[in-house]
Enzyme design. Structure first.
Site, PDB file in Angstrom:
ATOM      1  N   ASP A   1       0.834  -1.208   0.000  1.00 16.11           N
ATOM      2  CA  ASP A   1       0.000   0.000   0.000  1.00 16.11           C
ATOM      3  C   ASP A   1       0.866   1.255   0.000  1.00 16.11           C
ATOM      4  O   ASP A   1       1.977   1.253   0.527  1.00 16.11           O
ATOM      5  CB  ASP A   1      -0.911  -0.031   1.239  1.00 16.11           C
ATOM      6  CG  ASP A   1      -2.101   0.901   1.099  1.00 16.11           C
ATOM      7  OD1 ASP A   1      -2.353   1.402  -0.017  1.00 16.11           O
ATOM      8  OD2 ASP A   1      -2.783   1.127   2.111  1.00 16.11           O
TER       9      ASP A   1
ATOM     10  N   ASN B   1     -11.107  -2.523  -5.527  1.00 18.30           N
ATOM     11  CA  ASN B   1     -10.307  -1.551  -6.286  1.00 18.30           C
ATOM     12  C   ASN B   1     -10.945  -1.163  -7.630  1.00 18.30           C
ATOM     13  O   ASN B   1     -10.510  -0.197  -8.263  1.00 18.30           O
ATOM     14  CB  ASN B   1      -8.879  -2.060  -6.504  1.00 18.30           C
ATOM     15  CG  ASN B   1      -8.012  -2.019  -5.258  1.00 18.30           C
ATOM     16  OD1 ASN B   1      -7.118  -2.840  -5.054  1.00 18.30           O
ATOM     17  ND2 ASN B   1      -8.263  -1.049  -4.386  1.00 18.30           N
TER      18      ASN B   1
HETATM   19  C1  IPE Z   1      -5.512  -2.832  -0.250  1.00 21.53           C
HETATM   20  O1  IPE Z   1      -5.166  -1.509  -0.421  1.00 21.53           O
HETATM   21  C2  IPE Z   1      -5.534  -3.538  -1.567  1.00 21.53           C
HETATM   22  C3  IPE Z   1      -4.245  -3.747  -2.213  1.00 21.53           C
HETATM   23  C4  IPE Z   1      -3.083  -3.482  -1.675  1.00 21.53           C
HETATM   24  C5  IPE Z   1      -4.318  -4.316  -3.532  1.00 21.53           C
HETATM   25  P1  IPE Z   1      -6.260  -0.355  -0.580  1.00 21.53           P
HETATM   26  O2  IPE Z   1      -5.494   0.915  -0.706  1.00 21.53           O
HETATM   27  O3  IPE Z   1      -7.198  -0.690  -1.671  1.00 21.53           O
HETATM   28  O4  IPE Z   1      -7.028  -0.450   0.811  1.00 21.53           O
HETATM   29  P2  IPE Z   1      -7.902   0.623   1.564  1.00 21.53           P
HETATM   30  O5  IPE Z   1      -8.943   1.121   0.599  1.00 21.53           O
HETATM   31  O6  IPE Z   1      -6.980   1.723   1.990  1.00 21.53           O
HETATM   32  O7  IPE Z   1      -8.467  -0.108   2.744  1.00 21.53           O
HETATM   33  C1  IPE Z   2      -1.591   0.168  -3.381  1.00 15.13           C
HETATM   34  O1  IPE Z   2      -1.351   1.538  -3.425  1.00 15.13           O
HETATM   35  C2  IPE Z   2      -1.744  -0.432  -4.758  1.00 15.13           C
HETATM   36  C3  IPE Z   2      -3.106  -0.903  -5.074  1.00 15.13           C
HETATM   37  C4  IPE Z   2      -4.133  -0.905  -4.270  1.00 15.13           C
HETATM   38  C5  IPE Z   2      -3.312  -1.401  -6.432  1.00 15.13           C
HETATM   39  P1  IPE Z   2      -2.543   2.581  -3.411  1.00 15.13           P
HETATM   40  O2  IPE Z   2      -2.902   2.915  -4.823  1.00 15.13           O
HETATM   41  O3  IPE Z   2      -3.674   2.090  -2.577  1.00 15.13           O
HETATM   42  O4  IPE Z   2      -1.840   3.821  -2.719  1.00 15.13           O
HETATM   43  P2  IPE Z   2      -2.496   4.861  -1.713  1.00 15.13           P
HETATM   44  O5  IPE Z   2      -3.114   4.092  -0.581  1.00 15.13           O
HETATM   45  O6  IPE Z   2      -3.526   5.619  -2.502  1.00 15.13           O
HETATM   46  O7  IPE Z   2      -1.363   5.720  -1.273  1.00 15.13           O
HETATM   47 MG    MG Z   3      -4.113   2.321  -0.603  1.00 12.93          MG
END
Ligand code: IPE
Ligand code: IPE
Ligand code: MG
Length: 260
Positions: free
Chosen positions: A36, A84
């Site tokens: 993340d 997502n």
């Molecule tokens: C969790 O991250 C999913 C992945 C790392 C693929 P998100 O960024 O989607 O999670 P939330 O929305 O902050 O809980």
């Molecule tokens: C995790 O990084 C990757 C996926 C969920 C695909 P994020 O895209 O959730 O990054 P933040 O949480 O917005 O920083």
């Molecule tokens: Mg995230």
């Protein structure tokens, strides 16, 4: 068991981080990572979110190599959740394209490292190119005997649990027709319907970017996993961060509900 000398795996450790403390006998068998912080990494640099996802690929590469070298048997990487899809279309399309291109570019290297590449999640909803790239990686690497890499893509634990329940119900109906009795729904029967049916539960779950939540990841399987959270944003995560997580894991006292 380490597959390379530790000073080869960790050539430039930061001051104060001692890889000699790592115990080869207590390396977690299964490490699961919630990668993340790509978006925040990009935002800090005034870049498009997709640039953050691209930068995260290097961290994935390094984590896979480091896990394999230190003797981890299963590495699960949470790459795209069932939630997502709520992101802007441009980001979703960009991610799907990145998965396909990265998989095609990396599969030979992974094969040379003896890594087995498989997926967990509902791949039927992915664009054809992305699905085919994962299928090809599995075809090419399925007979390898090293670490298994599980890419969680369009993965959601609630969806997985419902799928397993449906499999149990089907089994119950079938058996009921034959014997007139419903089978007992046991943990074993239920687990057979999970994507991770033949995979041990994660010993260690790592989440980057300072968040402390599970975000629909392996809800059933993490019942007794150890958690390690770090403020490091995923694109900045490297082998030394992975080492910190392993050392922290080795300092834990796992009880599984029993007394010491
Ligand atoms: C969790 O991250 C999913 C992945 C790392 C693929 P998100 O960024 O989607 O999670 P939330 O929305 O902050 O809980
Ligand atoms: C995790 O990084 C990757 C996926 C969920 C695909 P994020 O895209 O959730 O990054 P933040 O949480 O917005 O920083
Ligand atoms: Mg995230």
């Amino acid at each position: 068991m380490f597959h390379k000398p530790l000073d080869v795996i960790f050539p430039n450790p930061p001051a104060g981080l001692d890889f000699h403390a790592l115990d080869p006998e207590r390396v977690p068998e299964h490490v699961a990572v919630i990668m993340d912080g790509n978006g925040r990494w990009a935002k800090k640099r005034a870049l498009n979110r997709l640039k953050g996802h691209k930068a995260g690929i290097e961290a994935v590469r390094e984590t896979i190599r480091c896990a394999s070298d230190t003797g981890v048997r299963y590495l699960t990487i949470y790459s795209f959740s069932t939630e997502n899809w709520k992101r802007p279309e441009e980001e979703v399309t960009g991610l799907m394209d990145l998965f396909a291109k990265t998989m095609l570019a990396e599969v030979d290297g992974l094969h040379e490292e003896n890594v087995r590449v498989r997926t967990i999640g509902d791949l039927s909803k992915l664009p054809r190119e992305t699905r085919e790239a994962f299928d090809e990686a599995w075809e090419k690497t399925k007979d390898n005997t090293g670490m298994t890499l599980l890419v969680a893509v369009n993965y959601g634990s609630r969806q997985e649990i419902l799928r397993a329940v449906q499999a149990c119900v089907r089994e119950a109906v079938l058996q009921g027709e034959q014997t007139g009795e419903l089978p007992a729904v046991t943990e074993e029967l239920f687990e057979r319907g999970l994507y991770t049916a033949d995979v041990p539960d994660p010993d260690l779950v790592i989440r980057t970017s300072g968040e402390m939540r599970i975000s629909n990841f392996l809800l059933w399987q993490v019942a007794y996993s150890e958690f390690y959270c770090t403020d490091v944003l995923w694109p900045d995560f490297n082998r030394y961060d992975f080492l910190r997580a392993l050392l922290d894991y080795q300092s834990r006292d796992r009880r599984f509900g029993a007394v010491q």
